[in-house]
Design a protein around this motif. Structure first.
Motif, PDB file in Angstrom:
ATOM      1  N   ASP A  22       0.083  -7.317   8.404  1.00  0.00           N
ATOM      2  CA  ASP A  22      -1.175  -6.583   8.248  1.00  0.00           C
ATOM      3  C   ASP A  22      -1.651  -6.748   6.811  1.00  0.00           C
ATOM      4  O   ASP A  22      -1.035  -6.197   5.886  1.00  0.00           O
TER       5      ASP A  22
ATOM      6  N   LYS B 119      -2.932  -2.573   0.299  1.00  0.00           N
ATOM      7  CA  LYS B 119      -2.863  -1.162  -0.099  1.00  0.00           C
ATOM      8  C   LYS B 119      -1.579  -0.897  -0.875  1.00  0.00           C
ATOM      9  O   LYS B 119      -1.590  -0.241  -1.925  1.00  0.00           O
ATOM     10  N   LYS B 120      -0.466  -1.410  -0.379  1.00  0.00           N
ATOM     11  CA  LYS B 120       0.812  -1.269  -1.078  1.00  0.00           C
ATOM     12  C   LYS B 120       0.759  -1.979  -2.428  1.00  0.00           C
ATOM     13  O   LYS B 120       1.284  -1.480  -3.425  1.00  0.00           O
TER      14      LYS B 120
ATOM     15  N   ASP C 225      -4.471  -5.703   5.282  1.00  0.00           N
ATOM     16  CA  ASP C 225      -5.022  -4.497   4.658  1.00  0.00           C
ATOM     17  C   ASP C 225      -3.907  -3.568   4.185  1.00  0.00           C
ATOM     18  O   ASP C 225      -3.961  -3.019   3.073  1.00  0.00           O
ATOM     19  N   GLU C 226      -2.892  -3.381   5.008  1.00  0.00           N
ATOM     20  CA  GLU C 226      -1.792  -2.499   4.648  1.00  0.00           C
ATOM     21  C   GLU C 226      -1.010  -3.061   3.462  1.00  0.00           C
ATOM     22  O   GLU C 226      -0.600  -2.313   2.565  1.00  0.00           O
ATOM     23  N   THR C 227      -0.814  -4.371   3.455  1.00  0.00           N
ATOM     24  CA  THR C 227      -0.087  -4.996   2.348  1.00  0.00           C
ATOM     25  C   THR C 227      -0.865  -4.872   1.047  1.00  0.00           C
ATOM     26  O   THR C 227      -0.284  -4.579  -0.011  1.00  0.00           O
TER      27      THR C 227
END
Length: 306
Positions: free
Chosen positions: A261, A267-268, A263-265
């Motif tokens: 993902d 974000k992190k 977007d999730e990566t």
């Protein structure tokens, strides 16, 4: 004996691999699937991108990399990892998306170290070097010994520098969840020679060869370029054939990391102090972005397009 063990660990960490229990022979590791054994490759989980950062940025970088991709770090130390005198901080970072070797030199970096983009474990150093030379590679640093193996730096057409290394006892690492891609920018004059040489040496194959790839992938949305995707037991390589007129940061990223993902990566990554230099774009059924980690390392991150 203690000094020898320390040197052995230093060499192992320097060239992209930590000492581990030799539960599988090189012959078995290299003879995987339909790939011929004389490819000399062991597996993409043993291949590392070499990252050079200033000592003061070392921990910030490795912490941010783990925060972004997950995984863990090997023990950190200060070693001599080159055939001539030098001292560097050295550490491996293992993630499900790929492994990196990190160096923070405390002394001037001996030539040509720092120019090699990757380190590849081979099952037979002499055989791999003979094959590389036969398929068009130049020898930049001839084979030299370390306490647990041997190493060399070679260069392929287009100036693609990489390190080959071998250890006397085969390690055993878990397979990666996703295999990273070595992102190579070359000119139209050298692209075919590079592709021919690498495919022959690696016993790999051409996955795709698009002469009209969307220029948005290299920051030029109004243009097209040639993009060639290759794969082998050494891992993946994407050859980007351009005229060299690349807007920043394109061309600075050595490796592309596949995640589940994007977007999730991202974000992190942002939470860990990573900057997004090129915002996500969608092309070739993938969404991708280019980021810069603390310490300066620039990488591409991609995922299957939603």
């Amino acid at each position: 004996m203690r000094k020898l063990q320390t040197l052995g660990l230093a060499a192992a960490m320097a060239f992209g691999i930590a000492m581990a229990a030799p539960s599988a022979s090189y012959a078995k590791a290299a003879d995987t699937g339909s790939v011929k054994q004389n490819t000399f490759a062991v597996g993409p989980q043993y291949d590392t991108t070499h990252v050079y950062v200033a000592p003061e940025d070392f921990d910030k970088f490795t912490d941010s990399f783990v925060a972004t991709f997950g995984g863990h770090k090997s023990q950190q130390g200060v070693f001599q990892v080159t055939p001539t005198p030098s001292q560097t901080m050295s550490q491996l970072v293992f993630t499900p998306a790929g492994t990196i070797s990190v160096f923070g030199f405390k002394t001037p970096i001996p030539y040509p170290f720092g120019q090699e983009r990757t380190g590849y474990l081979v099952s037979d150093m002499d055989g791999a070097m003979q094959s590389a030379k036969a398929h068009g590679a130049d020898v930049i640093v001839d084979t030299f010994p370390d306490p647990i193996g041997r190493d060399a730096v070679i260069s392929w057409p287009g100036g693609v520098h990489m390190q080959l290394y071998w250890h006397t006892k085969a390690p055993n690492y878990d397979a990666l969840e996703t295999v990273p891609e070595n992102r190579v920018y070359v000119s139209p004059l050298r692209a075919n020679a590079l592709i021919k040489s690498w495919v022959a040496f690696s016993h790999g194959k051409i996955v795709s060869d698009n002469h009209s790839a969307p220029g948005v992938e290299i920051g030029r949305p109004n243009d097209t370029f040639r993009r060639v995707r290759l794969t082998s037991l050494y891992g993946n390589m994407t050859v980007l054939v351009t005229d060299g007129r690349l807007p920043y940061p394109y061309g600075h990223e050595m490796t592309g990391y596949e995640v589940k993902d994007l977007d999730e990566t991202l974000k992190k990554a942002r939470a860990a102090g990573v900057s997004v230099l090129a915002q996500p774009v969608t092309s070739d059924q993938r969404a991708s972005a280019i980021v810069q980690f603390p310490g300066g390392y620039i990488a591409e991150i991609h995922a299957a397009a939603k």
